[in-house]
Design an enzyme around this catalytic site. Sequence first.
Site, PDB file in Angstrom:
ATOM      1  N   ASP A  21       0.349   1.233   4.362  1.00 26.70           N
ATOM      2  CA  ASP A  21       1.465   1.136   3.404  1.00 26.70           C
ATOM      3  C   ASP A  21       1.721  -0.309   2.997  1.00 26.70           C
ATOM      4  O   ASP A  21       1.496  -1.236   3.785  1.00 26.70           O
ATOM      5  CB  ASP A  21       2.726   1.753   4.038  1.00 26.70           C
ATOM      6  CG  ASP A  21       3.800   2.048   3.003  1.00 26.70           C
ATOM      7  OD1 ASP A  21       3.458   2.219   1.803  1.00 26.70           O
ATOM      8  OD2 ASP A  21       4.980   2.107   3.389  1.00 26.70           O
ATOM      9  N   ASN A  69       2.654  12.082  -2.538  1.00 30.22           N
ATOM     10  CA  ASN A  69       2.198  11.043  -3.477  1.00 30.22           C
ATOM     11  C   ASN A  69       1.796  11.636  -4.836  1.00 30.22           C
ATOM     12  O   ASN A  69       1.692  10.909  -5.821  1.00 30.22           O
ATOM     13  CB  ASN A  69       1.030  10.233  -2.889  1.00 30.22           C
ATOM     14  CG  ASN A  69       1.439   9.296  -1.765  1.00 30.22           C
ATOM     15  OD1 ASN A  69       0.631   9.002  -0.884  1.00 30.22           O
ATOM     16  ND2 ASN A  69       2.676   8.803  -1.765  1.00 30.22           N
TER      17      ASN A  69
HETATM   18  C1  IPE Z   1       2.789   7.098   3.084  1.00 24.44           C
HETATM   19  O1  IPE Z   1       3.235   6.038   2.308  1.00 24.44           O
HETATM   20  C2  IPE Z   1       1.555   7.698   2.495  1.00 24.44           C
HETATM   21  C3  IPE Z   1       0.359   6.859   2.474  1.00 24.44           C
HETATM   22  C4  IPE Z   1       0.221   5.639   2.899  1.00 24.44           C
HETATM   23  C5  IPE Z   1      -0.803   7.494   1.937  1.00 24.44           C
HETATM   24  P1  IPE Z   1       4.378   6.214   1.211  1.00 24.44           P
HETATM   25  O2  IPE Z   1       4.589   4.877   0.610  1.00 24.44           O
HETATM   26  O3  IPE Z   1       4.021   7.323   0.284  1.00 24.44           O
HETATM   27  O4  IPE Z   1       5.622   6.682   2.083  1.00 24.44           O
HETATM   28  P2  IPE Z   1       7.187   6.607   1.809  1.00 24.44           P
HETATM   29  O5  IPE Z   1       7.421   7.193   0.452  1.00 24.44           O
HETATM   30  O6  IPE Z   1       7.570   5.161   1.848  1.00 24.44           O
HETATM   31  O7  IPE Z   1       7.806   7.372   2.924  1.00 24.44           O
HETATM   32  C1  IPE Z   2       0.320   2.695   0.194  1.00 26.28           C
HETATM   33  O1  IPE Z   2       0.929   1.690  -0.534  1.00 26.28           O
HETATM   34  C2  IPE Z   2      -0.760   3.385  -0.590  1.00 26.28           C
HETATM   35  C3  IPE Z   2      -0.461   4.767  -0.963  1.00 26.28           C
HETATM   36  C4  IPE Z   2       0.615   5.433  -0.698  1.00 26.28           C
HETATM   37  C5  IPE Z   2      -1.484   5.458  -1.708  1.00 26.28           C
HETATM   38  P1  IPE Z   2       2.152   1.992  -1.486  1.00 26.28           P
HETATM   39  O2  IPE Z   2       1.604   2.308  -2.837  1.00 26.28           O
HETATM   40  O3  IPE Z   2       3.042   3.007  -0.920  1.00 26.28           O
HETATM   41  O4  IPE Z   2       2.851   0.573  -1.515  1.00 26.28           O
HETATM   42  P2  IPE Z   2       4.404   0.269  -1.429  1.00 26.28           P
HETATM   43  O5  IPE Z   2       4.923   0.976  -0.229  1.00 26.28           O
HETATM   44  O6  IPE Z   2       5.008   0.780  -2.695  1.00 26.28           O
HETATM   45  O7  IPE Z   2       4.483  -1.212  -1.298  1.00 26.28           O
HETATM   46 MG    MG Z   3       4.635   2.937   0.299  1.00 25.16          MG
END
Ligand code: IPE
Ligand code: IPE
Ligand code: MG
Length: 253
Positions: A21, A69
């Site tokens: 993340d 997602n």
């Molecule tokens: C969790 O991250 C899913 C992945 C890294 C694939 P998210 O960024 O989607 O999670 P939340 O929304 O902060 O809980």
């Molecule tokens: C994790 O990074 C990747 C996926 C969930 C695919 P994020 O896209 O959630 O990045 P932040 O949390 O918005 O910084």
């Molecule tokens: Mg994220």
Amino acid sequence: MTTEQTASPHAVPRHVAVIMDGNGRWAAERGKPRHHGHRAGAESVRRTVEYCARSGVEALTLFAFSSENWQRPAAEVSMLMSLFMRVLDREAERLQRNGIRLNIVGDRGRLSERLQARCASAEALTADETGMQLNIAASYGGRWDIATAARRLAEQVAAGERSPASIDVDSLGDEICLHALPAPDLFIRTGGEQRISNFLLWQMAYTELYFTPVLWPDFDDDEMARAMDWFGARERRFGRVSASPVSGDADGA
Ligand code: IPE
Ligand code: IPE
Ligand code: MG
């Protein structure tokens, strides 16, 4: 899932599970669009896979895309899907050379047919490898996983193949994704949030949970070593009492 055991100090986790993340925030800090962070995150994937394989980890499970997602803006979803496809194409042979077996888990029917085909061929290319198993969770959700397992058992009951009374933790566990592997020993979430976000809900009942504020594209070998050291210092009890009792707590004295 194999029988749980108490880890000895400084043991290498057999199975590591990671929520990668912080890509979007990493890009925002640089005044760049989110996709810039996702591309940088792909480099961290390669680094982490190779670190774990070198360290003797048996299985690494990376959360690439959650059930939730899909609710992101369409442009980001399609960018993530094409990045996933490019990384599969680019890395499959390298995984094979390194003896790594690839396994993609999740609701694959929601992926495009093209991507489903690429997943299948990348898996086939590495199917005979006997080194580390790399699981990529894509269109995966822990609730989806449990619901799917429950549905399979219900189908077996409906077909007269099993009785409702035969359903227990073991039979449900046998239908859950990754059931052939030991449960994750170490969970790592980068990016600072301290939540599970619908990752391996069933499998992580006794996993050690490590959270770091480091954003995924910055998660390098030093950060991985820190997480491994932290894991090595955990005492895992699985509901039992400590293996090395502190004075005064024995025999109810
Ligand atoms: C969790 O991250 C899913 C992945 C890294 C694939 P998210 O960024 O989607 O999670 P939340 O929304 O902060 O809980
Ligand atoms: C994790 O990074 C990747 C996926 C969930 C695919 P994020 O896209 O959630 O990045 P932040 O949390 O918005 O910084
Ligand atoms: Mg994220």
